[in-house]
Structures are given as structure tokens and as C-alpha cells.
Design a protein around this motif. Structure first.
Motif, short mmCIF file in Angstrom:
data_model
loop_
_atom_site.label_atom_id
_atom_site.label_comp_id
_atom_site.label_asym_id
_atom_site.label_seq_id
_atom_site.Cartn_x
_atom_site.Cartn_y
_atom_site.Cartn_z
N ASP A 61 -8.54 -1.30 -5.20
CA ASP A 61 -8.53 -0.45 -6.39
C ASP A 61 -7.96 0.93 -6.03
OD1 ASP A 61 -8.82 0.72 -8.81
OD2 ASP A 61 -10.94 0.26 -9.05
N HIS A 62 -6.64 1.01 -5.98
CA HIS A 62 -5.98 2.26 -5.63
C HIS A 62 -6.15 3.33 -6.72
CE1 HIS A 62 -4.00 0.64 -2.07
NE2 HIS A 62 -3.78 -0.44 -2.76
N ALA A 63 -6.44 2.90 -7.94
CA ALA A 63 -6.55 3.85 -9.05
C ALA A 63 -7.95 4.41 -9.21
CB ALA A 63 -6.11 3.17 -10.35
N ALA A 64 -8.91 3.89 -8.46
CA ALA A 64 -10.32 4.22 -8.71
C ALA A 64 -10.59 5.72 -8.67
CB ALA A 64 -11.20 3.50 -7.69
N ARG A 65 -10.01 6.42 -7.70
CA ARG A 65 -10.36 7.84 -7.55
C ARG A 65 -9.86 8.68 -8.72
NH1 ARG A 65 -6.30 11.17 -5.25
NH2 ARG A 65 -4.46 10.06 -4.46
N PHE A 66 -8.85 8.18 -9.45
CA PHE A 66 -8.37 8.91 -10.62
C PHE A 66 -9.23 8.61 -11.86
CE2 PHE A 66 -4.50 8.23 -8.03
CZ PHE A 66 -4.16 9.57 -7.81
N LEU A 67 -9.90 7.46 -11.84
CA LEU A 67 -10.57 6.96 -13.04
C LEU A 67 -12.07 7.23 -13.06
CD1 LEU A 67 -8.67 3.55 -13.31
CD2 LEU A 67 -8.30 5.62 -14.68
N VAL A 92 -2.31 0.42 -11.05
CA VAL A 92 -3.32 -0.62 -11.32
C VAL A 92 -2.75 -2.00 -11.01
CG1 VAL A 92 -4.69 -1.72 -13.13
CG2 VAL A 92 -4.54 0.77 -13.03
N PHE A 93 -1.49 -2.22 -11.37
CA PHE A 93 -0.82 -3.50 -11.11
C PHE A 93 -0.83 -3.83 -9.62
CE2 PHE A 93 2.91 -6.04 -10.12
CZ PHE A 93 2.96 -6.99 -11.13
N ILE A 94 -0.45 -2.87 -8.80
CA ILE A 94 -0.42 -3.09 -7.35
C ILE A 94 -1.83 -3.35 -6.83
CG2 ILE A 94 0.01 -2.00 -5.11
CD1 ILE A 94 2.41 -0.60 -6.35
N GLY A 95 -2.80 -2.57 -7.33
CA GLY A 95 -4.17 -2.75 -6.88
C GLY A 95 -4.71 -4.14 -7.17
N LEU A 96 -4.41 -4.65 -8.34
CA LEU A 96 -4.86 -5.99 -8.69
C LEU A 96 -4.22 -7.04 -7.79
CD1 LEU A 96 -4.81 -5.78 -12.59
CD2 LEU A 96 -6.83 -5.91 -11.11
N PRO A 124 0.81 -1.22 0.00
CA PRO A 124 0.00 0.00 0.00
C PRO A 124 0.85 1.27 0.00
CG PRO A 124 -0.97 -1.60 1.48
CD PRO A 124 0.34 -2.18 1.04
N ARG A 125 2.00 1.25 0.64
CA ARG A 125 2.86 2.44 0.64
C ARG A 125 3.35 2.74 -0.77
NH1 ARG A 125 3.62 7.43 1.53
NH2 ARG A 125 5.79 8.08 1.67
N ASP A 126 3.68 1.71 -1.55
CA ASP A 126 4.11 1.93 -2.93
C ASP A 126 2.98 2.54 -3.74
OD1 ASP A 126 6.80 0.63 -2.72
OD2 ASP A 126 5.54 -1.06 -2.16
N ALA A 127 1.77 2.09 -3.49
CA ALA A 127 0.61 2.67 -4.16
C ALA A 127 0.45 4.15 -3.79
CB ALA A 127 -0.66 1.89 -3.80
N GLU A 128 0.72 4.48 -2.54
CA GLU A 128 0.63 5.89 -2.11
C GLU A 128 1.64 6.76 -2.85
OE1 GLU A 128 1.24 5.96 2.07
OE2 GLU A 128 -0.66 4.97 2.55
N LEU A 129 2.85 6.24 -3.02
CA LEU A 129 3.89 7.01 -3.72
C LEU A 129 3.51 7.23 -5.18
CD1 LEU A 129 7.02 5.25 -2.18
CD2 LEU A 129 6.21 7.57 -1.68
N LEU A 130 2.96 6.22 -5.82
CA LEU A 130 2.52 6.36 -7.20
C LEU A 130 1.34 7.32 -7.31
CD1 LEU A 130 2.79 2.59 -8.12
CD2 LEU A 130 4.22 4.40 -9.08
N ALA A 131 0.42 7.23 -6.36
CA ALA A 131 -0.74 8.12 -6.36
C ALA A 131 -0.32 9.57 -6.16
CB ALA A 131 -1.74 7.69 -5.28
N ALA A 132 0.71 9.80 -5.34
CA ALA A 132 1.20 11.17 -5.14
C ALA A 132 1.71 11.75 -6.44
CB ALA A 132 2.30 11.17 -4.08
N TYR A 133 2.36 10.92 -7.24
CA TYR A 133 2.83 11.38 -8.55
C TYR A 133 1.64 11.77 -9.43
CZ TYR A 133 4.98 11.36 -13.15
OH TYR A 133 5.40 11.72 -14.41
#
Length: 203
Positions: A154-160, A145-149, A114-123
């Protein structure tokens, strides 16, 4: 930023890890089209170096230019050196040099927390608001998306969401195909992570 031509320590590391067989050029999408047996030799050599390189050497490479940073990020990805997670996140967000973002993304995707997802989401929070910049938005989305799967989240949901940051960026970034979708972004990351798995060998 350290320059290899004027830094003896960095220059030695470049000769050891970066330039043999023009490694820095092949890391990324190019490696996926390499024929056998060159592909196998390249993967074995990268895996061996990922096991041998020291944390200090990696840190030094990350202070260099794009060639050094790309190589360092791949060595981190293959060996899963999670102690460099925050540094990679910082470098990705800074986007100080070109041609390195995908390597950072492969490493963070392979860590897969989840921390890696946070770093990507910050970008994405920063650079999806910049349709004038063609940086690494697409590959970062793929990694997220890869990490979320993998995590089942679904870490990418809020962007999509409709008319969310992703769709706004696609609409306003004239240099990007408006039909670019997360599945396309995911495909490259998945293949690059599979290559890193091969380099790492059996666990």
C-alpha cells in the motif's frame, strides 16, 4: 523546449508519430470511447509504432511540447521502455507543460515497480501541498494505488490517513470534488493500462 516549427528533426518525428489521425488528441480518455473498427486500427498502429520508434526518437519527442511528450509517453508505455523511467519521473515532477501527466502515469503504472511508486509519491508529496494547483494529483494517486495493488504493497497509505495530505488537498482545493476517492482515481488508470496492454499485443 524544442519547437517543431523551427526544428527539422522534431518536425519529421511529429509527422511520423504524433499527428497521423490526430493521434495526440486521442491518446488518453478519448481513446476509450472510440468505436470499432477505428479503435482496433488505432491500437494496432500505436502498437506498431511503439515497436519501431528508436530510443533517440523518443528522447527527441520528450524535448518537444505537450503533443510530442504525450505521444512519446504512450509509445514508452506500450513498449515498456523502462530506460525512460527516471526521465518520465522528472518530467512529471516538473509539470512544465499541461495535458501530459496522465500519459506519464500510464507508463509508470505499466512499469509497476517500487521505484515507479517512489516517483509518483514524490509528485504527491510536492503537489498535494498545493491546493491552488489543479495538475495531475488525481491521476497520479490512481497510478500509485494501481501499482500498490499489483505489488501487494500500500504505497498510497501515508497520503490517505485521516487528515493526511490527500484529505487536506481535497478539503482545500475548491476546484476538486471533495468526494473524490482513490477508487475513482484508480478506475481511469486501470482502463488506460488495459488499452496499452491491447496495443502491445501478446507477450
Amino acid at each position: 523546449m524544442r519547437q517543431a516549427h523551427e526544428d527539422t528533426e522534431l518536425r519529421a518525428l511529429v509527422r511520423r508519430y504524433v499527428t497521423p489521425e490526430r493521434r495526440y488528441l486521442k491518446l488518453g480518455g478519448g481513446v476509450l470511447t472510440m468505436p470499432d473498427p477505428a479503435y482496433g486500427r488505432f491500437a494496432r498502429a500505436l502498437g506498431e509504432d511503439a515497436g519501431l520508434v528508436t530510443p533517440h526518437e523518443i528522447g527527441t519527442l520528450l524535448e518537444g511540447g505537450w503533443r510530442e511528450r504525450r505521444t512519446a509517453a504512450w509509445l514508452i508505455a506500450v513498449s515498456r521502455r523502462t530506460e525512460f523511467r527516471e526521465r518520465l519521473g522528472e518530467l512529471l515532477l516538473e509539470s512544465e507543460v499541461c495535458c501530459v501527466g496522465p500519459a506519464y502515469c500510464v507508463a509508470l503504472a505499466r512499469f509497476g515497480t517500487p521505484r515507479d511508486a517512489e516517483l509518483l509519491a514524490a509528485y504527491l508529496d510536492r503537489y498535494l501541498r498545493r491546493p491552488d494547483l489543479d495538475y495531475d494529483q488525481i491521476v497520479v494517486m490512481g497510478a500509485l494505488v494501481f501499482i500498490g495493488l499489483d505489488l501487494g504493497e500500500d504505497h498510497a497509505a501515508r497520503f490517505l490517513v485521516p487528515d493526511g495530505l490527500w484529505h487536506q488537498w481535497l478539503r482545500d482545493a475548491t476546484h476538486v470534488q471533495p468526494t473524490t476517492d482513490p477508487a475513482t482515481c484508480l478506475s481511469l488508470i486501470r482502463r488506460l493500462c488495459a488499452f496499452a496492454d491491447e496495443c502491445a499485443g501478446p507477450r
